[in-house]
Design a protein around this motif. Structure first.
Motif, PDB file in Angstrom:
ATOM      1  N   VAL A 188       0.828  -1.208   0.000  1.00 27.34           N
ATOM      2  CA  VAL A 188       0.000   0.000   0.000  1.00 27.34           C
ATOM      3  C   VAL A 188       0.863   1.258   0.000  1.00 27.34           C
ATOM      4  CG1 VAL A 188      -1.673   1.327   1.346  1.00 27.34           C
ATOM      5  CG2 VAL A 188      -1.997  -1.134   1.035  1.00 27.34           C
ATOM      6  N   CYS A 189       1.992   1.226   0.705  1.00 24.73           N
ATOM      7  CA  CYS A 189       2.881   2.387   0.740  1.00 24.73           C
ATOM      8  C   CYS A 189       3.491   2.684  -0.631  1.00 24.73           C
ATOM      9  CB  CYS A 189       3.982   2.185   1.774  1.00 24.73           C
ATOM     10  SG  CYS A 189       3.418   2.389   3.481  1.00 24.73           S
ATOM     11  N   GLY A 190       3.443   1.714  -1.519  1.00 22.89           N
ATOM     12  CA  GLY A 190       3.888   1.936  -2.891  1.00 22.89           C
ATOM     13  C   GLY A 190       2.841   2.608  -3.753  1.00 22.89           C
ATOM     14  N   HIS A 191       1.666   2.905  -3.149  1.00 21.52           N
ATOM     15  CA  HIS A 191       0.546   3.572  -3.832  1.00 21.52           C
ATOM     16  C   HIS A 191       0.197   2.867  -5.152  1.00 21.52           C
ATOM     17  CE1 HIS A 191      -1.581   7.718  -4.484  1.00 21.52           C
ATOM     18  NE2 HIS A 191      -2.392   6.764  -4.047  1.00 21.52           N
ATOM     19  N   PRO A 192      -0.261   1.618  -5.045  1.00 27.07           N
ATOM     20  CA  PRO A 192      -0.533   0.825  -6.252  1.00 27.07           C
ATOM     21  C   PRO A 192      -1.788   1.265  -6.994  1.00 27.07           C
ATOM     22  CG  PRO A 192      -1.252  -0.351  -4.305  1.00 27.07           C
ATOM     23  CD  PRO A 192      -0.556   0.881  -3.809  1.00 27.07           C
ATOM     24  N   LYS A 193      -1.864   0.883  -8.254  1.00 26.37           N
ATOM     25  CA  LYS A 193      -3.037   1.143  -9.072  1.00 26.37           C
ATOM     26  C   LYS A 193      -4.073   0.032  -8.854  1.00 26.37           C
ATOM     27  CE  LYS A 193      -1.464   4.810 -11.216  1.00 26.37           C
ATOM     28  NZ  LYS A 193      -1.138   4.799 -12.654  1.00 26.37           N
ATOM     29  N   SER A 194      -5.329   0.388  -8.991  1.00 25.51           N
ATOM     30  CA  SER A 194      -6.414  -0.583  -8.845  1.00 25.51           C
ATOM     31  C   SER A 194      -6.352  -1.622  -9.952  1.00 25.51           C
ATOM     32  CB  SER A 194      -7.769   0.135  -8.891  1.00 25.51           C
ATOM     33  OG  SER A 194      -8.828  -0.801  -8.976  1.00 25.51           O
ATOM     34  N   VAL A 195      -6.609  -2.873  -9.585  1.00 25.85           N
ATOM     35  CA  VAL A 195      -6.685  -3.929 -10.599  1.00 25.85           C
ATOM     36  C   VAL A 195      -8.138  -4.192 -10.987  1.00 25.85           C
ATOM     37  CG1 VAL A 195      -4.562  -5.006  -9.761  1.00 25.85           C
ATOM     38  CG2 VAL A 195      -6.753  -5.822  -8.902  1.00 25.85           C
ATOM     39  N   VAL A 196      -9.076  -3.551 -10.275  1.00 27.72           N
ATOM     40  CA  VAL A 196     -10.500  -3.708 -10.566  1.00 27.72           C
ATOM     41  C   VAL A 196     -10.979  -2.619 -11.519  1.00 27.72           C
ATOM     42  CG1 VAL A 196     -12.827  -3.644  -9.578  1.00 27.72           C
ATOM     43  CG2 VAL A 196     -11.006  -4.881  -8.394  1.00 27.72           C
ATOM     44  N   ALA A 197     -10.463  -1.411 -11.348  1.00 24.12           N
ATOM     45  CA  ALA A 197     -10.929  -0.262 -12.128  1.00 24.12           C
ATOM     46  C   ALA A 197     -10.630  -0.420 -13.611  1.00 24.12           C
ATOM     47  CB  ALA A 197     -10.283   1.017 -11.603  1.00 24.12           C
ATOM     48  N   MET A 198     -11.541   0.086 -14.429  1.00 22.09           N
ATOM     49  CA  MET A 198     -11.349   0.076 -15.870  1.00 22.09           C
ATOM     50  C   MET A 198     -10.420   1.206 -16.306  1.00 22.09           C
ATOM     51  SD  MET A 198     -15.282  -0.692 -17.074  1.00 22.09           S
ATOM     52  CE  MET A 198     -14.846  -0.719 -18.815  1.00 22.09           C
ATOM     53  N   LYS A 199     -10.376   2.279 -15.512  1.00 24.79           N
ATOM     54  CA  LYS A 199      -9.500   3.401 -15.814  1.00 24.79           C
ATOM     55  C   LYS A 199      -8.252   3.329 -14.939  1.00 24.79           C
ATOM     56  CE  LYS A 199     -13.242   6.521 -17.239  1.00 24.79           C
ATOM     57  NZ  LYS A 199     -13.883   7.849 -17.024  1.00 24.79           N
ATOM     58  N   ASP A 200      -7.254   4.088 -15.327  1.00 19.87           N
ATOM     59  CA  ASP A 200      -5.996   4.112 -14.608  1.00 19.87           C
ATOM     60  C   ASP A 200      -6.172   4.934 -13.330  1.00 19.87           C
ATOM     61  OD1 ASP A 200      -3.295   3.639 -14.153  1.00 19.87           O
ATOM     62  OD2 ASP A 200      -2.698   5.505 -15.112  1.00 19.87           O
ATOM     63  N   THR A 201      -6.437   4.252 -12.224  1.00 22.64           N
ATOM     64  CA  THR A 201      -6.726   4.951 -10.983  1.00 22.64           C
ATOM     65  C   THR A 201      -6.045   4.257  -9.812  1.00 22.64           C
ATOM     66  OG1 THR A 201      -8.523   5.812  -9.589  1.00 22.64           O
ATOM     67  CG2 THR A 201      -8.831   3.623 -10.498  1.00 22.64           C
ATOM     68  N   TYR A 202      -5.731   5.020  -8.789  1.00 22.35           N
ATOM     69  CA  TYR A 202      -5.042   4.460  -7.634  1.00 22.35           C
ATOM     70  C   TYR A 202      -5.989   3.647  -6.754  1.00 22.35           C
ATOM     71  CZ  TYR A 202      -0.920   7.249  -8.680  1.00 22.35           C
ATOM     72  OH  TYR A 202       0.196   7.772  -9.279  1.00 22.35           O
ATOM     73  N   MET A 203      -5.442   2.643  -6.124  1.00 22.68           N
ATOM     74  CA  MET A 203      -6.195   1.761  -5.239  1.00 22.68           C
ATOM     75  C   MET A 203      -6.459   2.451  -3.901  1.00 22.68           C
ATOM     76  SD  MET A 203      -4.978  -2.070  -4.074  1.00 22.68           S
ATOM     77  CE  MET A 203      -4.745  -2.574  -5.780  1.00 22.68           C
ATOM     78  N   GLU A 204      -7.653   2.234  -3.348  1.00 18.64           N
ATOM     79  CA  GLU A 204      -7.949   2.785  -2.025  1.00 18.64           C
ATOM     80  C   GLU A 204      -7.105   2.115  -0.950  1.00 18.64           C
ATOM     81  OE1 GLU A 204     -11.736   3.796   0.908  1.00 18.64           O
ATOM     82  OE2 GLU A 204     -11.862   2.087  -0.453  1.00 18.64           O
ATOM     83  N   GLY A 205      -6.827   0.836  -1.124  1.00 19.17           N
ATOM     84  CA  GLY A 205      -6.055   0.090  -0.150  1.00 19.17           C
ATOM     85  C   GLY A 205      -6.353  -1.392  -0.266  1.00 19.17           C
ATOM     86  N   VAL A 206      -6.071  -2.130   0.798  1.00 18.65           N
ATOM     87  CA  VAL A 206      -6.316  -3.568   0.804  1.00 18.65           C
ATOM     88  C   VAL A 206      -7.031  -3.967   2.090  1.00 18.65           C
ATOM     89  CG1 VAL A 206      -4.298  -4.062  -0.643  1.00 18.65           C
ATOM     90  CG2 VAL A 206      -4.076  -4.155   1.855  1.00 18.65           C
ATOM     91  N   VAL A 207      -7.678  -5.115   2.030  1.00 22.92           N
ATOM     92  CA  VAL A 207      -8.251  -5.759   3.209  1.00 22.92           C
ATOM     93  C   VAL A 207      -7.469  -7.052   3.414  1.00 22.92           C
ATOM     94  CG1 VAL A 207     -10.285  -6.895   4.182  1.00 22.92           C
ATOM     95  CG2 VAL A 207     -10.542  -4.769   2.875  1.00 22.92           C
ATOM     96  N   ALA A 208      -7.097  -7.331   4.656  1.00 20.35           N
ATOM     97  CA  ALA A 208      -6.291  -8.509   4.956  1.00 20.35           C
ATOM     98  C   ALA A 208      -6.980  -9.367   6.002  1.00 20.35           C
ATOM     99  CB  ALA A 208      -4.906  -8.094   5.459  1.00 20.35           C
ATOM    100  N   ARG A 209      -6.934 -10.663   5.777  1.00 21.83           N
ATOM    101  CA  ARG A 209      -7.478 -11.619   6.743  1.00 21.83           C
ATOM    102  C   ARG A 209      -6.551 -12.829   6.765  1.00 21.83           C
ATOM    103  NH1 ARG A 209     -12.955 -11.749   3.818  1.00 21.83           N
ATOM    104  NH2 ARG A 209     -12.023  -9.928   2.854  1.00 21.83           N
ATOM    105  N   PRO A 210      -6.439 -13.522   7.915  1.00 22.00           N
ATOM    106  CA  PRO A 210      -5.603 -14.725   7.950  1.00 22.00           C
ATOM    107  C   PRO A 210      -6.104 -15.751   6.933  1.00 22.00           C
ATOM    108  CG  PRO A 210      -6.241 -14.058  10.165  1.00 22.00           C
ATOM    109  CD  PRO A 210      -7.067 -13.240   9.214  1.00 22.00           C
ATOM    110  N   LYS A 211      -5.187 -16.561   6.441  1.00 19.83           N
ATOM    111  CA  LYS A 211      -5.564 -17.566   5.441  1.00 19.83           C
ATOM    112  C   LYS A 211      -6.630 -18.504   5.992  1.00 19.83           C
ATOM    113  CE  LYS A 211      -3.605 -20.589   1.939  1.00 19.83           C
ATOM    114  NZ  LYS A 211      -2.364 -21.155   1.368  1.00 19.83           N
ATOM    115  N   VAL A 212      -6.591 -18.737   7.307  1.00 25.11           N
ATOM    116  CA  VAL A 212      -7.612 -19.532   7.986  1.00 25.11           C
ATOM    117  C   VAL A 212      -8.481 -18.576   8.802  1.00 25.11           C
ATOM    118  CG1 VAL A 212      -8.064 -21.331   9.692  1.00 25.11           C
ATOM    119  CG2 VAL A 212      -6.156 -21.578   8.096  1.00 25.11           C
TER     120      VAL A 212
END
Length: 238
Positions: A188-212
């Motif tokens: 997130v600190c790298g300010h990534p681009k969204s992989v969902v958006a159709m346009k070139d836009t920055y990602m709001e962030g991520v949600v994280a949960r344990p694998k289990v």
């Protein structure tokens, strides 16, 4: 991937009696905030001791979509829609889209075929179009993207989220990567681009949960968010 009643190997403890459409848990950020006036996050000062204990475990990181929380509820007989709260008003264009996806006879039959009389809530985000300021950067019209499936009182595995999305012909929030919590912070600190958006836009962030799927000692679900606007100060320092 074909779905049928035989593949529902899930643990269900909640009875239908007294069941209502529950709301989605508030997802907390990882660290506490400074209380002396800056309100900034304090790097390394974990809000939850369980999250701190699990920081080096394997977490699953998905994109956080900037939209509005939506609940699709199957009570064993019919489908209902809800916003973040029971009083939340769903915008008309989004409601029309939800009806097209989930309000058909065919969809009701799918719910009945797969889930029977079990209580099911599909949690997702209404996004696109005029939802939030960035809606049209995701897509031109309002739609629904899935991020969790609750059966009874039990959240289902990522595999089930993907199967459910496939069954209804919708998208699920993408898994970006897995790893320790620090990997998510660095990403997130790298300010990534969204992989969902159709346009070139920055990602709001991520949600994280344990694998289990896990809960802490107070019975709260272990799940956190890492938002760019919260962590951008650390990105500048780095």
């Amino acid at each position: 991937m074909c779905l049928n009643a035989a593949v529902i190997a899930v643990c269900i403890t909640q009875s239908k009696e007294g069941y209502s459409m529950r709301t989605y848990e508030k997802i907390e950020t990882i660290f506490n905030r400074d209380t002396t006036g800056t309100k900034k996050l304090i790097l390394g000062d974990f809000r939850n001791e369980t999250v701190e204990f699990l920081k080096d475990a394997e977490w699953v990181f998905t994109e956080k979509i900037d939209g509005t929380n939506i609940r699709i509820y199957w009570d064993g007989h019919k489908v209902e829609f809800g916003g973040r709260t029971d009083n939340a008003e769903i915008p008309r264009p989004l409601l029309d889209s939800l009806n097209k996806i989930f309000g058909t006879t065919e969809t009701e039959e799918l719910f009945e075929q797969i889930f029977g009389e079990k209580n099911v809530i599909l949690f997702g985000e209404g996004y696109g179009g005029r939802i939030q300021g960035v809606g049209n950067e995701y897509r031109p019209d309002e739609s629904f993207i899935l991020f969790d499936v609750l059966i009874g009182e039990n959240y289902q595995t990522r595999e089930w989220v993907e199967k459910t999305a496939q069954m209804f012909g919708i998208k699920a929030v993408p898994v970006l990567f897995t790893g320790p919590l620090q990997a998510g912070i660095d990403y997130v600190c790298g300010h990534p681009k969204s992989v969902v958006a159709m346009k070139d836009t920055y990602m709001e962030g991520v949600v994280a949960r344990p694998k289990v799927e896990l809960k802490d000692r107070c019975g709260r679900r272990v799940i956190v968010k890492i938002k760019w606007k919260d962590f951008k100060d650390f990105a500048k320092e780095n």
